[in-house]
Design a protein around this motif. Structure first.
Motif, PDB file in Angstrom:
ATOM      1  N   ALA A 101       0.831  -1.203   0.000  1.00 40.15           N
ATOM      2  CA  ALA A 101       0.000   0.000   0.000  1.00 40.15           C
ATOM      3  C   ALA A 101       0.864   1.251   0.000  1.00 40.15           C
ATOM      4  CB  ALA A 101      -0.922  -0.004   1.214  1.00 40.15           C
ATOM      5  N   SER A 102       1.941   1.235   0.771  1.00 41.85           N
ATOM      6  CA  SER A 102       2.837   2.383   0.812  1.00 41.85           C
ATOM      7  C   SER A 102       3.515   2.605  -0.534  1.00 41.85           C
ATOM      8  CB  SER A 102       3.883   2.182   1.906  1.00 41.85           C
ATOM      9  OG  SER A 102       4.711   3.314   2.028  1.00 41.85           O
ATOM     10  N   VAL A 103       3.926   1.522  -1.182  1.00 41.43           N
ATOM     11  CA  VAL A 103       4.541   1.631  -2.513  1.00 41.43           C
ATOM     12  C   VAL A 103       3.533   2.203  -3.518  1.00 41.43           C
ATOM     13  CG1 VAL A 103       5.489   0.315  -4.452  1.00 41.43           C
ATOM     14  CG2 VAL A 103       6.221  -0.196  -2.114  1.00 41.43           C
ATOM     15  N   LEU A 104       2.304   1.716  -3.461  1.00 42.19           N
ATOM     16  CA  LEU A 104       1.270   2.233  -4.358  1.00 42.19           C
ATOM     17  C   LEU A 104       1.044   3.727  -4.133  1.00 42.19           C
ATOM     18  CD1 LEU A 104      -1.261  -0.733  -4.130  1.00 42.19           C
ATOM     19  CD2 LEU A 104       0.089  -0.089  -6.139  1.00 42.19           C
ATOM     20  N   HIS A 105       1.094   4.153  -2.868  1.00 40.27           N
ATOM     21  CA  HIS A 105       0.921   5.585  -2.571  1.00 40.27           C
ATOM     22  C   HIS A 105       2.065   6.402  -3.168  1.00 40.27           C
ATOM     23  CE1 HIS A 105       0.032   9.312  -0.610  1.00 40.27           C
ATOM     24  NE2 HIS A 105       1.141   9.268   0.102  1.00 40.27           N
ATOM     25  N   ASN A 106       3.278   5.908  -3.060  1.00 42.65           N
ATOM     26  CA  ASN A 106       4.410   6.627  -3.649  1.00 42.65           C
ATOM     27  C   ASN A 106       4.286   6.699  -5.174  1.00 42.65           C
ATOM     28  OD1 ASN A 106       6.328   7.548  -1.566  1.00 42.65           O
ATOM     29  ND2 ASN A 106       6.403   5.400  -0.993  1.00 42.65           N
ATOM     30  N   LEU A 107       3.829   5.643  -5.782  1.00 38.10           N
ATOM     31  CA  LEU A 107       3.598   5.670  -7.228  1.00 38.10           C
ATOM     32  C   LEU A 107       2.486   6.657  -7.577  1.00 38.10           C
ATOM     33  CD1 LEU A 107       3.896   1.848  -8.005  1.00 38.10           C
ATOM     34  CD2 LEU A 107       5.415   3.650  -8.867  1.00 38.10           C
ATOM     35  N   LEU A 165      -6.022  -1.737   0.785  1.00 37.72           N
ATOM     36  CA  LEU A 165      -5.057  -2.666   1.366  1.00 37.72           C
ATOM     37  C   LEU A 165      -4.691  -2.250   2.795  1.00 37.72           C
ATOM     38  CD1 LEU A 165      -2.607  -3.249  -1.612  1.00 37.72           C
ATOM     39  CD2 LEU A 165      -3.974  -5.004  -0.480  1.00 37.72           C
ATOM     40  N   ALA A 166      -4.420  -0.960   2.987  1.00 39.76           N
ATOM     41  CA  ALA A 166      -4.009  -0.477   4.298  1.00 39.76           C
ATOM     42  C   ALA A 166      -5.127  -0.620   5.322  1.00 39.76           C
ATOM     43  CB  ALA A 166      -3.562   0.981   4.203  1.00 39.76           C
ATOM     44  N   ALA A 167      -6.358  -0.320   4.911  1.00 39.48           N
ATOM     45  CA  ALA A 167      -7.490  -0.448   5.828  1.00 39.48           C
ATOM     46  C   ALA A 167      -7.682  -1.899   6.245  1.00 39.48           C
ATOM     47  CB  ALA A 167      -8.756   0.092   5.176  1.00 39.48           C
ATOM     48  N   ALA A 168      -7.570  -2.816   5.287  1.00 35.03           N
ATOM     49  CA  ALA A 168      -7.723  -4.241   5.597  1.00 35.03           C
ATOM     50  C   ALA A 168      -6.608  -4.748   6.495  1.00 35.03           C
ATOM     51  CB  ALA A 168      -7.776  -5.054   4.300  1.00 35.03           C
ATOM     52  N   ALA A 169      -5.411  -4.159   6.341  1.00 32.76           N
ATOM     53  CA  ALA A 169      -4.256  -4.586   7.141  1.00 32.76           C
ATOM     54  C   ALA A 169      -4.203  -3.888   8.496  1.00 32.76           C
ATOM     55  CB  ALA A 169      -2.967  -4.319   6.372  1.00 32.76           C
ATOM     56  N   GLY A 170      -5.122  -2.957   8.760  1.00 29.63           N
ATOM     57  CA  GLY A 170      -5.111  -2.237  10.025  1.00 29.63           C
ATOM     58  C   GLY A 170      -3.934  -1.289  10.153  1.00 29.63           C
ATOM     59  N   GLU A 171      -3.605  -0.585   9.053  1.00 29.68           N
ATOM     60  CA  GLU A 171      -2.489   0.354   9.032  1.00 29.68           C
ATOM     61  C   GLU A 171      -3.036   1.766   8.809  1.00 29.68           C
ATOM     62  OE1 GLU A 171       0.665  -0.011   9.590  1.00 29.68           O
ATOM     63  OE2 GLU A 171       0.703  -2.198   9.792  1.00 29.68           O
ATOM     64  N   PRO A 172      -3.444   2.450   9.897  1.00 30.90           N
ATOM     65  CA  PRO A 172      -4.111   3.746   9.720  1.00 30.90           C
ATOM     66  C   PRO A 172      -3.234   4.825   9.105  1.00 30.90           C
ATOM     67  CG  PRO A 172      -3.634   3.325  12.046  1.00 30.90           C
ATOM     68  CD  PRO A 172      -3.366   2.053  11.314  1.00 30.90           C
TER      69      PRO A 172
END
Length: 343
Positions: free
Chosen positions: A89-95, A118-125
């Motif tokens: 999710a972080s990589v997608l955000h950087n892209l 992806l981040a919401a499902a992974a619990g990464e606020p």
């Protein structure tokens, strides 16, 4: 992923990290390009993923765009397992951020939307909030303000829960622009004021001046001319210190608009002319939005003053050096509405 690593990738990544830590930028970028060639086509082993991503982020901060994009894309095939969801999710955000710089809004929206899910499902606020901000910022950049508000409100709430003040200010600023354009001026003013408090404390001058200008514009539209003048005047010394001359022109025009609204066409004309003089010396054209915003006030001032006095005031203001124009806008006697004109 268990494929055999490309020959030398781990070594090249290690050398790139060392070059970056030593501020050897040219060497770092050469090594980062070599890493991108080695990683091209996928096959990046798990042991190399995090070093590869760090080199991509470092290249991004060096002002590169194509290079970090190639590195991020090379890492994605190694991030397909459920436990990799937050990193993916972080990589997608950087892209998405890179797509936004190219004004590829559809791609940016798509990447951040996938990253948010992806981040919401992974619990990464934190990552979820970053992706939500990206979605909202892309919509604001397209002037599509109504759908921008929901993701920006949500990301602001998440950043508040996380206690990330810089991120709170960034989200509040994007949301303030959307609310201002939609006519929700009090909500926008409150958000801009919050940005001012955070960015004044952190020393982030660019954000501070943009927020001050936003408050000034809201005050101007509400007929609060003293407030509009004060906020644009507050921005001027910061802009001058940063040598941000286009911003100086904008805030001079903000002060001029407030003076015109308050019935001081002589001072207004001088500052409109001073702003034009700065742009002329820069060889910059007046942005269409600015021209539209100030044209009526300049025309009304010409009518109020008469053609010959108008030309005299315009010539006087146009000849001011930037520092002189700022000093004049800030006023000599503490009251910019009642001060006398130049002797």
């Amino acid at each position: 992923m268990t494929t055999t690593p490309p020959d030398g990738l781990a070594t090249v990544l290690g050398r790139a990290a060392a070059a970056h830590a030593a501020d050897r930028t040219d060497s770092f970028l050469d090594l980062a390009r070599q890493a991108a060639r080695l990683a091209e086509g996928g096959g990046v082993p798990q042991a190399c993923v995090q070093p590869l991503l760090q080199v991509a982020v470092d290249a991004l901060y060096e002002g590169e765009t194509d290079l970090p994009e190639a590195l991020f894309l090379a890492a994605l095939p190694a991030l397909e397992q459920p436990e990799d969801a937050a990193t993916r999710a972080s990589v997608l955000h950087n892209l998405a951020l890179l797509a936004l710089t190219r004004e590829d809004f559809a791609r940016a929206h798509r990447l951040d939307s996938e990253g948010r899910d992806l981040a919401a499902a992974a619990g990464e606020p934190l990552v979820e909030a970053e992706c939500l901000h990206g979605i909202g910022a892309a919509l604001v950049a397209q002037r599509d303000y109504p759908p921008a508000c929901a993701p920006l409100e949500r990301c602001l709430a998440l950043f508040e829960e996380l206690g990330d003040e810089d991120a709170v200010a960034a989200a509040a600023h994007s949301l303030a622009i959307a609310r201002q354009e939609l006519g929700d001026l009090e909500r926008a003013r409150g958000l801009f004021l919050r940005c001012v408090a955070i960015w004044r404390a952190s020393g982030y001058g660019h954000g501070l001046t943009e927020a001050l200008q936003g408050i000034g514009e809201i005050a101007q539209s509400s007929g609060e001319y003293r407030e509009a003048m004060a906020r644009h005047a507050d921005a001027l010394p910061v802009l001058l210190e940063m040598d941000e001359l286009p911003g100086v022109s904008e805030s001079l025009e903000g002060v001029a608009l407030a003076l015109a609204g308050a019935g001081r066409p002589d001072d207004a004309v001088r500052l409109f002319a001073a702003a034009t003089g700065i742009r002329d010396r820069l060889g910059a054209e007046v942005p269409p939005a600015v021209r539209e915003r100030v044209a009526d006030d300049i025309a009304q001032a010409r009518t109020a003053l008469g053609a010959e006095p108008f030309r005299t005031h315009w010539a006087w203001g146009h000849a001011l050096a930037t520092e002189e124009a700022v000093a004049y806008a800030l006023g000599r006697d503490g009251d910019r509405l009642s001060r006398p004109g130049p002797k």
